[in-house]
Design an enzyme around this catalytic site. Structure first.
Site, PDB file in Angstrom:
ATOM      1  N   GLU A  99       0.843  -1.195   0.000  1.00  0.00           N
ATOM      2  CA  GLU A  99       0.000   0.000   0.000  1.00  0.00           C
ATOM      3  C   GLU A  99       0.882   1.251   0.000  1.00  0.00           C
ATOM      4  O   GLU A  99       1.917   1.303   0.649  1.00  0.00           O
ATOM      5  CB  GLU A  99      -0.888  -0.012   1.244  1.00  0.00           C
ATOM      6  CG  GLU A  99      -1.834   1.178   1.345  1.00  0.00           C
ATOM      7  CD  GLU A  99      -2.662   1.170   2.625  1.00  0.00           C
ATOM      8  OE1 GLU A  99      -3.715   1.812   2.638  1.00  0.00           O
ATOM      9  OE2 GLU A  99      -2.242   0.517   3.612  1.00  0.00           O
ATOM     10  N   LYS A 142      -9.440   2.495  -2.665  1.00  0.00           N
ATOM     11  CA  LYS A 142      -9.733   1.907  -1.358  1.00  0.00           C
ATOM     12  C   LYS A 142     -11.095   2.368  -0.854  1.00  0.00           C
ATOM     13  O   LYS A 142     -11.388   3.570  -0.806  1.00  0.00           O
ATOM     14  CB  LYS A 142      -8.631   2.311  -0.375  1.00  0.00           C
ATOM     15  CG  LYS A 142      -8.720   1.683   1.008  1.00  0.00           C
ATOM     16  CD  LYS A 142      -7.524   2.132   1.831  1.00  0.00           C
ATOM     17  CE  LYS A 142      -7.510   1.521   3.218  1.00  0.00           C
ATOM     18  NZ  LYS A 142      -6.327   1.995   3.986  1.00  0.00           N
ATOM     19  N   CYS A 146      -5.593  -2.988   2.366  1.00  0.00           N
ATOM     20  CA  CYS A 146      -5.346  -2.849   3.794  1.00  0.00           C
ATOM     21  C   CYS A 146      -6.603  -2.936   4.666  1.00  0.00           C
ATOM     22  O   CYS A 146      -7.120  -4.028   4.884  1.00  0.00           O
ATOM     23  CB  CYS A 146      -4.578  -1.555   4.062  1.00  0.00           C
ATOM     24  SG  CYS A 146      -3.734  -1.540   5.689  1.00  0.00           S
TER      25      CYS A 146
END
Length: 290
Positions: free
Chosen positions: A41, A119, A160
């Site tokens: 990430e 994300k 994540c």
């Protein structure tokens, strides 16, 4: 298909981060000959504060346009072409108007962008040591699931903190995913207790391979040292960890075997069981109307 998960120790120097990513990818390709590599990430920047993130951000070309992008975008594209591999770019910081975005881009061996994911779940928490993280103060959230095909395998994208939301992984499975990426900057405090447990749980629930490239080590954030856990890994659809990086920078490589996926899903058909006995748990958990 052989996949290498790359573990980096990036900081706030974007040029140094790009050089580190290039060296690690080239070393993994030379040693293990993967067909796909994946980065952590925000591999282009970690730490340094708001100004550092803004400086590292890149305006991405329109999807499908083939137009040139910034230095990180072009590095990924060039590595894909040079080595004839798929490159999953972990995530990078995308300049998107009023907000930044935490964004994945994926390139095929011709250097063509074939997927882009922002994300969805933003990291707004207080860690066990009292440190606050407010990703939404700087970043906007994505609003769509993304899958792509490479080497006859359907891959799903996540980033994540998404790992804590099992419904996203089940949704990707319903979209045909056989393997799911989880590029991460997991904090040391949460990572030592939750990282591998969560990854293996998502693998077991979705019956997908989990490909988790992570950042490792210390970085500086507004004058304070912070630590990320690392331990990049690949888990199979049964939840076994089949490849793993320990401390330090490096990579681990595993072969994604569709026969394993098919066997696990055949012998324990949990998705069919879900569909056959579907209950609206959200509805049933809501308080009754007064």
């Amino acid at each position: 298909m052989r996949v290498s998960v790359i573990q980096m120790n990036q900081g706030s120097n974007k040029a140094a981060n790009l050089d580190q990513a290039r060296c690690l990818i080239e070393a993994a390709v030379a040693a293990d000959r993967p067909g796909l590599v994946t980065l952590p990430e925000t591999w282009t920047n970690l730490g340094g504060g708001r100004d550092s993130r803004m400086t590292a951000a890149e305006v991405l070309p329109p999807e499908g346009s083939g137009e040139p992008g910034g230095p990180a975008y072009e590095l990924l594209r060039g590595l894909a072409r040079a080595h004839g591999i798929h490159v999953h770019g972990g995530s990078m910081i995308e300049a998107g108007g009023d907000k930044l975005f935490n964004t994945t881009v994926v390139f095929d061996p011709a250097g063509t962008e074939i997927a882009r994911y922002r994300k969805i779940h933003l990291f707004d928490i207080t860690g066990p040591d009292g440190t606050g993280y407010r990703e939404s103060a700087l970043y906007g959230a994505g609003d769509r699931l993304v899958t792509f095909e490479a080497g006859g395998i359907t891959f799903g994208c996540s980033i994540c903190y998404d790992i804590r939301f099992a419904e996203e992984y089940l949704a990707l499975r319903r979209l045909g995913a056989e393997a799911i990426f989880v590029p991460s900057n997991f904090t040391l405090q949460t990572g030592k207790d939750h990282w591998e447990v969560l990854l293996r749980a998502r693998a077991i629930e979705s019956q997908c391979w989990i490909l988790a490239a992570a950042s490792w080590g210390q970085y500086e954030e507004r004058g304070a040292a912070r630590s990320v856990y690392g331990h990049s890994l690949v888990a199979d659809p049964w939840g076994h960890v089949v490849a793993k990086v320990s401390d330090g920078t490096g990579w681990a490589t595993a072969r994604i075997d569709p026969a394993v996926t098919a066997r696990v899903r055949r012998d324990m058909p949990v998705l069919q069981h879900r569909d056959a006995r579907r209950v609206d748990f959200d509805r049933d958990a809501r308080p009754a109307a007064p």
